[in-house]
Design an enzyme around this catalytic site. Sequence first.
Site, PDB file in Angstrom:
ATOM      1  CD  GLU A 222      -1.320  -6.166   5.596  1.00 17.71           C
ATOM      2  OE1 GLU A 222      -1.033  -6.671   4.494  1.00 17.71           O
ATOM      3  OE2 GLU A 222      -1.426  -4.943   5.763  1.00 17.71           O
TER       4      GLU A 222
ATOM      5  CB  CYS B 163      -0.963  -0.055   1.182  1.00 19.82           C
ATOM      6  SG  CYS B 163      -2.312   1.110   0.997  1.00 19.82           S
TER       7      CYS B 163
ATOM      8  CG  HIS C 235      -3.735  -3.686   3.383  1.00 23.13           C
ATOM      9  ND1 HIS C 235      -2.698  -3.182   4.127  1.00 23.13           N
ATOM     10  CD2 HIS C 235      -4.363  -2.611   2.846  1.00 23.13           C
ATOM     11  CE1 HIS C 235      -2.692  -1.871   4.059  1.00 23.13           C
ATOM     12  NE2 HIS C 235      -3.688  -1.499   3.284  1.00 23.13           N
TER      13      HIS C 235
END
Length: 509
Positions: free
Chosen positions: A169, A79, A167
Amino acid sequence: MPEKILILDFGSQYTQLIARRVRELNVYCEIYPYNNVPALTADVKGVILSGSPCSVRDAEHPTINLDQYLGKLPVLGVCYGAQLIAHESKGEVTPSTIREYGRARLSELHNANRLMKELTPGSVVWMSHGDTIKEVPDNFEIIASTETVRVAAYKLRDQETYGIQFHPEVTHSDEGKTLLRNFVVHICECQQDWTSDQFVDATVADLKQQLDNDKVVLGLSGGVDSSVAAMLIHHAIGKNLFCIFVDNGLLRKDEFENVLDSYKHMGLNVKGVDAKAKFYEALAGLTDPEAKRKAIGRVFIEVFDEEAHKIEDVKWLAQGTIYPDVIESLSVKGPSATIKSHHNVGGLPDFMKLKVVEPLKTLFKDEVRLVGKTLHIDDAILGRHPFPGPGLAIRIMGDITPEKVNVLQQVDHIFISNLKKSGLYDDVWQAGAILTPLQSVGVMGDERTYENVVALRAVSSIDGMTADWSRLPYEFLADVSNEIINKVKGVNRVVYDISSKPPATIEWE
Ligand code: XMP
């Protein structure tokens, strides 16, 4: 030193999650604020640049000297991290024309690219950004897009530098873990040998060397962290570890005796100190929650200091500090404002001048539990709900007396043992009972009663920062309520707390 991945934090709420995901791949990693990163060492196998609430278009945007990393070792920008690399390479980052928040699907995947290996077209990824990378220079290759974001992922052609706009994660990104595995295992070539067995072996060996024949003192709380820290040090230095477990008179029913017993069975050199009277004396008449916390903190330090002085020649103070505490104190935003003064004390007692050893300071909470399992620590200790340092004092609203503690201990015991009996204990993150200062009218037999109202609280949570009230079955609550009112003298009404955090907190005080 184990090989590791460095994660540079630009302030994203998800930075810790990146670290968790990398660790889940059995690869060690460390987070540093972008403006305080140690020099590269040979054990660093790759770098991840986190997201950020900032924009590279702001004049004062957080930045680093990318030259120290790009082209020298694999880099993954996530990002903001991806936008920063693009921006510094003279690409164009502009405000998103449409709001790019939430789920999106990957398309035009370059599966031949090592970062995108085994990702499936249409795979859901989580977007959360106000800026978008509009143009990339010629030496950038676009390796994935989404319907609205053309540059969803890129690679620099001549080096192992990657950027992704989404993202990986967060769990909403279906194949985020595959992508992170591709980066840390295939691109950075990490060995995936960071396991709890390996951690225990390496840490015990290090502690042996560090502590040698020195004496170490440690305060046990009955909680997971201090217990695991104690066992690690015990494995390294045995009887030279002196543990102190203080009964502050604010623990759960029979907790002091039970936990002390477990510790002794584990082979720990532990001394139980009955300091109930000192705590009750200091708390007498105090009603303000912060005043209660401060009094408890002060007396604990006094008691611990006195006990530590009895150990001749002690050199070290051991603490169960874990990684989130360390990251918090180093974070980009600085230590967050303390809403509650957990251990506020004035002046530094003698034991605090000892050298400090913190064997868990690189571990997340779930990793501490895994290490505890490796060390064969009792499940009853490892699976225990969190319990606040000031104990029942912040669950008795108003002033504290031994009688009130006794009532609350009985109520709490009925609640917790029923949770265990019905198999609900492990579904709940934390549970307990609150003794309110309210009295209400009731009937028992032919008599009217005027007795206390107690509240039950059970929450689900990940880390205590946010929480939701647990949807315990009505039948269960009915049984617990009945048992409490029938068995505990002085209580004639039970209520269940249905507030989430925020805006409420978990504890009532
Ligand atoms: P709150 O009430 O702030 O609680 O939502 C979040 C978590 O912190 C624990 N807590 C404390 N722990 N000393 C502690 O050691 C304290 O003064 C304290 N106050 C709250 C609480 O039990 C929950 O797990």
